[in-house]
Design a protein around this motif. Structure first.
Motif, PDB file in Angstrom:
ATOM      1  N   GLY A 167      43.876  41.284  43.438  1.00  0.00           N
ATOM      2  CA  GLY A 167      43.840  39.822  43.475  1.00  0.00           C
ATOM      3  C   GLY A 167      42.429  39.286  43.331  1.00  0.00           C
ATOM      4  O   GLY A 167      41.445  40.019  43.471  1.00  0.00           O
ATOM      5  N   ASN A 168      42.323  37.989  43.074  1.00  0.00           N
ATOM      6  CA  ASN A 168      41.037  37.374  42.787  1.00  0.00           C
ATOM      7  C   ASN A 168      40.094  37.348  43.980  1.00  0.00           C
ATOM      8  O   ASN A 168      38.871  37.331  43.813  1.00  0.00           O
ATOM      9  N   LYS A 169      40.643  37.314  45.199  1.00  0.00           N
ATOM     10  CA  LYS A 169      39.790  37.196  46.384  1.00  0.00           C
ATOM     11  C   LYS A 169      39.116  38.505  46.762  1.00  0.00           C
ATOM     12  O   LYS A 169      38.109  38.517  47.463  1.00  0.00           O
ATOM     13  N   GLY A 170      39.670  39.629  46.315  1.00  0.00           N
ATOM     14  CA  GLY A 170      39.072  40.926  46.628  1.00  0.00           C
ATOM     15  C   GLY A 170      39.257  41.325  48.081  1.00  0.00           C
ATOM     16  O   GLY A 170      40.088  40.770  48.813  1.00  0.00           O
ATOM     17  N   LEU A 171      38.458  42.290  48.504  1.00  0.00           N
ATOM     18  CA  LEU A 171      38.536  42.808  49.867  1.00  0.00           C
ATOM     19  C   LEU A 171      37.936  41.826  50.862  1.00  0.00           C
ATOM     20  O   LEU A 171      36.985  41.109  50.550  1.00  0.00           O
ATOM     21  N   PHE A 172      38.476  41.828  52.087  1.00  0.00           N
ATOM     22  CA  PHE A 172      37.906  41.061  53.185  1.00  0.00           C
ATOM     23  C   PHE A 172      36.807  41.895  53.849  1.00  0.00           C
ATOM     24  O   PHE A 172      35.717  41.409  54.121  1.00  0.00           O
ATOM     25  N   TYR A 173      37.116  43.159  54.102  1.00  0.00           N
ATOM     26  CA  TYR A 173      36.146  44.121  54.618  1.00  0.00           C
ATOM     27  C   TYR A 173      35.988  45.248  53.600  1.00  0.00           C
ATOM     28  O   TYR A 173      36.947  45.601  52.906  1.00  0.00           O
ATOM     29  N   GLY A 174      34.788  45.819  53.533  1.00  0.00           N
ATOM     30  CA  GLY A 174      34.544  46.942  52.635  1.00  0.00           C
ATOM     31  C   GLY A 174      33.471  47.849  53.196  1.00  0.00           C
ATOM     32  O   GLY A 174      32.734  47.466  54.121  1.00  0.00           O
ATOM     33  N   THR A 175      33.360  49.043  52.634  1.00  0.00           N
ATOM     34  CA  THR A 175      32.379  50.017  53.134  1.00  0.00           C
ATOM     35  C   THR A 175      31.033  49.921  52.428  1.00  0.00           C
ATOM     36  O   THR A 175      30.099  50.641  52.783  1.00  0.00           O
ATOM     37  N   SER A 176      30.926  49.054  51.423  1.00  0.00           N
ATOM     38  CA  SER A 176      29.643  48.840  50.738  1.00  0.00           C
ATOM     39  C   SER A 176      29.719  47.532  49.975  1.00  0.00           C
ATOM     40  O   SER A 176      30.809  47.018  49.680  1.00  0.00           O
ATOM     41  N   ARG A 177      28.563  46.986  49.639  1.00  0.00           N
ATOM     42  CA  ARG A 177      28.520  45.790  48.810  1.00  0.00           C
ATOM     43  C   ARG A 177      29.075  46.092  47.423  1.00  0.00           C
ATOM     44  O   ARG A 177      29.700  45.236  46.795  1.00  0.00           O
ATOM     45  N   LEU A 178      28.855  47.317  46.945  1.00  0.00           N
ATOM     46  CA  LEU A 178      29.397  47.741  45.656  1.00  0.00           C
ATOM     47  C   LEU A 178      30.923  47.658  45.666  1.00  0.00           C
ATOM     48  O   LEU A 178      31.541  47.073  44.768  1.00  0.00           O
ATOM     49  N   GLU A 179      31.545  48.271  46.672  1.00  0.00           N
ATOM     50  CA  GLU A 179      33.002  48.273  46.757  1.00  0.00           C
ATOM     51  C   GLU A 179      33.547  46.844  46.871  1.00  0.00           C
ATOM     52  O   GLU A 179      34.562  46.505  46.256  1.00  0.00           O
ATOM     53  N   CYS A 180      32.858  46.012  47.654  1.00  0.00           N
ATOM     54  CA  CYS A 180      33.285  44.618  47.790  1.00  0.00           C
ATOM     55  C   CYS A 180      33.237  43.898  46.443  1.00  0.00           C
ATOM     56  O   CYS A 180      34.172  43.168  46.082  1.00  0.00           O
ATOM     57  N   ALA A 181      32.142  44.072  45.698  1.00  0.00           N
ATOM     58  CA  ALA A 181      31.997  43.407  44.405  1.00  0.00           C
ATOM     59  C   ALA A 181      33.073  43.855  43.418  1.00  0.00           C
ATOM     60  O   ALA A 181      33.669  43.040  42.706  1.00  0.00           O
ATOM     61  N   MET A 182      33.343  45.150  43.395  1.00  0.00           N
ATOM     62  CA  MET A 182      34.304  45.666  42.419  1.00  0.00           C
ATOM     63  C   MET A 182      35.746  45.356  42.791  1.00  0.00           C
ATOM     64  O   MET A 182      36.639  45.437  41.946  1.00  0.00           O
ATOM     65  N   SER A 183      35.975  44.955  44.044  1.00  0.00           N
ATOM     66  CA  SER A 183      37.336  44.597  44.443  1.00  0.00           C
ATOM     67  C   SER A 183      37.787  43.293  43.794  1.00  0.00           C
ATOM     68  O   SER A 183      38.973  42.958  43.827  1.00  0.00           O
ATOM     69  N   LYS A 184      36.848  42.565  43.192  1.00  0.00           N
ATOM     70  CA  LYS A 184      37.189  41.319  42.503  1.00  0.00           C
ATOM     71  C   LYS A 184      37.334  41.517  41.001  1.00  0.00           C
ATOM     72  O   LYS A 184      37.490  40.555  40.255  1.00  0.00           O
ATOM     73  N   THR A 185      37.270  42.766  40.552  1.00  0.00           N
ATOM     74  CA  THR A 185      37.415  43.098  39.134  1.00  0.00           C
ATOM     75  C   THR A 185      38.753  43.790  38.916  1.00  0.00           C
ATOM     76  O   THR A 185      39.547  43.976  39.842  1.00  0.00           O
ATOM     77  N   ASN A 186      39.000  44.209  37.673  1.00  0.00           N
ATOM     78  CA  ASN A 186      40.220  44.984  37.386  1.00  0.00           C
ATOM     79  C   ASN A 186      39.939  46.482  37.393  1.00  0.00           C
ATOM     80  O   ASN A 186      40.663  47.274  36.798  1.00  0.00           O
ATOM     81  N   ALA A 187      38.838  46.873  38.094  1.00  0.00           N
ATOM     82  CA  ALA A 187      38.478  48.287  38.257  1.00  0.00           C
ATOM     83  C   ALA A 187      38.233  48.535  39.747  1.00  0.00           C
ATOM     84  O   ALA A 187      37.116  48.824  40.173  1.00  0.00           O
ATOM     85  N   LEU A 188      39.299  48.395  40.521  1.00  0.00           N
ATOM     86  CA  LEU A 188      39.218  48.559  41.971  1.00  0.00           C
ATOM     87  C   LEU A 188      38.714  49.958  42.312  1.00  0.00           C
ATOM     88  O   LEU A 188      39.171  50.951  41.744  1.00  0.00           O
ATOM     89  N   TRP A 189      37.752  50.020  43.248  1.00  0.00           N
ATOM     90  CA  TRP A 189      37.220  51.322  43.658  1.00  0.00           C
ATOM     91  C   TRP A 189      38.365  52.187  44.170  1.00  0.00           C
ATOM     92  O   TRP A 189      39.263  51.687  44.847  1.00  0.00           O
ATOM     93  N   PRO A 190      38.367  53.491  43.876  1.00  0.00           N
ATOM     94  CA  PRO A 190      39.503  54.335  44.291  1.00  0.00           C
ATOM     95  C   PRO A 190      39.663  54.367  45.806  1.00  0.00           C
ATOM     96  O   PRO A 190      38.685  54.277  46.556  1.00  0.00           O
ATOM     97  N   GLY A 191      40.908  54.491  46.245  1.00  0.00           N
ATOM     98  CA  GLY A 191      41.180  54.624  47.667  1.00  0.00           C
ATOM     99  C   GLY A 191      40.690  55.955  48.198  1.00  0.00           C
ATOM    100  O   GLY A 191      40.327  56.864  47.431  1.00  0.00           O
TER     101      GLY A 191
END
Length: 327
Positions: A167-191
Motif C-alpha cells: 500500500g501507499n502508506k508503507g510500514l508503520f515500524y521498520g528495522t531501518s530507514r532503508l526498509e521503511c523507504a522501500m515499503s512505499k515502493t513496489n519492491a517491498l523488502w523481503p520478509g
C-alpha cells in the motif's frame, strides 16, 4: 573488538528516535533465545531475510542479512575498499554463522551493507551487495557489487516474481530507514525468519519461530492472541511465506513453525505458544500453551519455554527432544 555493523532496530518509520515498546518487567525474544542461553540445549539461532517467488511459490535459495554500517567504526562510507569489506565480514560472527548455515542447507548467503543515514528518497542512493562463498572460513569467491537503490529494487522484484506492495502508506515500524523507504515502493523488502532454531553442530533446522508482540493499546486481550486474528488477513502473506520456507528449506523435511505471542503490558508475564500447521493458503493454529516467565525465576521460565518448543518440534519430526547439556 571493533563492531563494523549495527544491529537493525525496530523503530517508528516517521521518527527513528521512537523505538518499539517493550515489556519493562519481562525480557524479549533476544534474551529468551540468546546463543549464550540456548547453547545449553545444544542449539543456535539463525535470522535472515528470504524471498518467495509469488508466481511459482518457490523459495529462492539465497538468503540476505541487513548490515547497516557503524559510523563510529566506518568513518567514510564512500572510501570503503573491497578489502575493507572483506575484513569487516570476516569479523562479523553473525554473518559468518549465516554463511555456514546456508552452505549446510543448500543455500547461499549475502550481506546487504549500507549507510542508513543517507537519503533513501533518491534512487541513486548506494548499497554494497556482498555474496559470500559457502565456506565461511575463507574469503575466496566473495563477490562484491556496489549498487543503487534502483538496482536493488530490480533484484527484489525479480526474486519475488514481480512487483510486490503493501500500500501507499508503507510500514508503520521498520528495522531501518532503508526498509521503511522501500515499503512505499513496489519492491517491498523481503520478509524475514525471526529465528530458526538449529542444532549448533550440524546447523540442521529444528523449528521456525515467529514473534508477535501484543501492545497495551491493542483492541484484543492478550489471552485471546491466536493465528486467526491475523490470518488470512491482515498478515496472510507473512504466514504463508513462513509455511513455504518450512516446506522447502530442507528437501524432504517440513520444519515446524511456531508463533510466540508476548505483551508490552507489565502485568502480562507469559508467552503464548501456538504451532502453525497446514499448507500455505490454508494454515491453522493448533492448541495454545501459556508459558509463565517470572522475572524473579527467569531461568526456570526460559527453560520451560525452550523445552516445550523442542518437545513439540520433535513430536512432528519423530526425533528425541534435546535436554540441557550437563556442565
Amino acid at each position: 573488538m571493533t563492531h563494523y555493523f549495527l544491529e537493525p532496530v525496530l523503530a517508528l518509520c516517521s521518527d527513528r528516535s521512537i523505538l518499539a515498546m517493550d515489556n519493562p518487567r519481562m525480557p524479549g525474544p533476544d534474551v529468551w533465545f540468546s546463543d549464550n542461553y540456548i547453547a545449553q540445549f545444544g542449539l543456535t539461532g539463525i535470522s535472515f531475510d528470504f524471498f518467495i517467488n509469488w508466481i511459482s511459490g518457490g523459495l529462492d535459495r539465497e538468503v540476505w542479512l541487513k548490515r547497516p554500517i557503524n559510523p563510529a567504526a566506518i568513518h567514510d562510507w564512500g572510501l570503503l575498499q573491497d578489502q575493507d569489506i572483506i575484513r569487516a565480514l570476516r569479523n562479523d560472527n553473525k554473518f559468518r554463522r549465516l554463511v555456514n548455515f546456508a552452505g549446510k542447507n543448500f543455500c547461499t548467503a549475502s550481506a546487504i551493507i549500507f549507510d542508513d543515514l543517507q537519503d533513501w528518497s533518491h534512487e541513486s542512493a548506494g548499497l554494497i551487495y556482498a555474496h559470500w562463498p559457502k565456506d565461511a572460513s575463507s574469503g575466496q569467491g566473495l563477490r562484491i557489487r556496489r549498487i543503487t537503490r534502483a538496482e536493488i529494487e530490480e533484484t527484489i522484484r525479480a526474486k519475488s516474481g514481480g512487483a510486490i506492495t503493501i500500500g501507499n502508506k508503507g510500514l508503520f515500524y521498520g528495522t531501518s530507514r532503508l526498509e521503511c523507504a522501500m515499503s512505499k515502493t513496489n519492491a517491498l523488502w523481503p520478509g524475514d525468519a525471526d529465528l530458526v532454531l538449529c542444532d549448533n553442530q550440524s546447523l540442521e533446522p529444528i523449528a521456525i519461530l515467529e514473534f508477535k508482540k501484543h501492545t497495551q493499546n491493542s483492541k484484543l486481550y492478550f489471552a485471546n492472541q491466536c493465528l486467526s486474528n491475523y490470518y488470512p488477513r491482515p498478515d496472510g502473506r507473512k504466514y504463508d511465506r513462513l509455511a513455504l520456507l518450512s516446506h522447502q528449506l530442507v528437501p524432504g523435511k517440513q520444519i515446524p513453525v511456531f508463533a510466540l505471542y508476548y505483551s508490552t503490558d507489565p502485568t502480562e508475564l507469559s508467552v503464548l505458544v501456538e504451532q502453525v500447521k497446514g499448507m500455505a493458503g490454508s494454515l491453522q493454529g493448533a492448541e495454545i500453551t501459556r508459558i509463565a516467565i517470572d522475572p524473579t525465576k527467569l531461568a526456570q521460565g526460559l527453560g520451560a519455554l525452550v523445552s516445550f518448543i523442542l518437545s513439540r518440534a520433535h513430536q512432528n519430526t519423530g526425533g528425541a527432544p534435546l535436554a540441557p547439556l550437563s556442565n
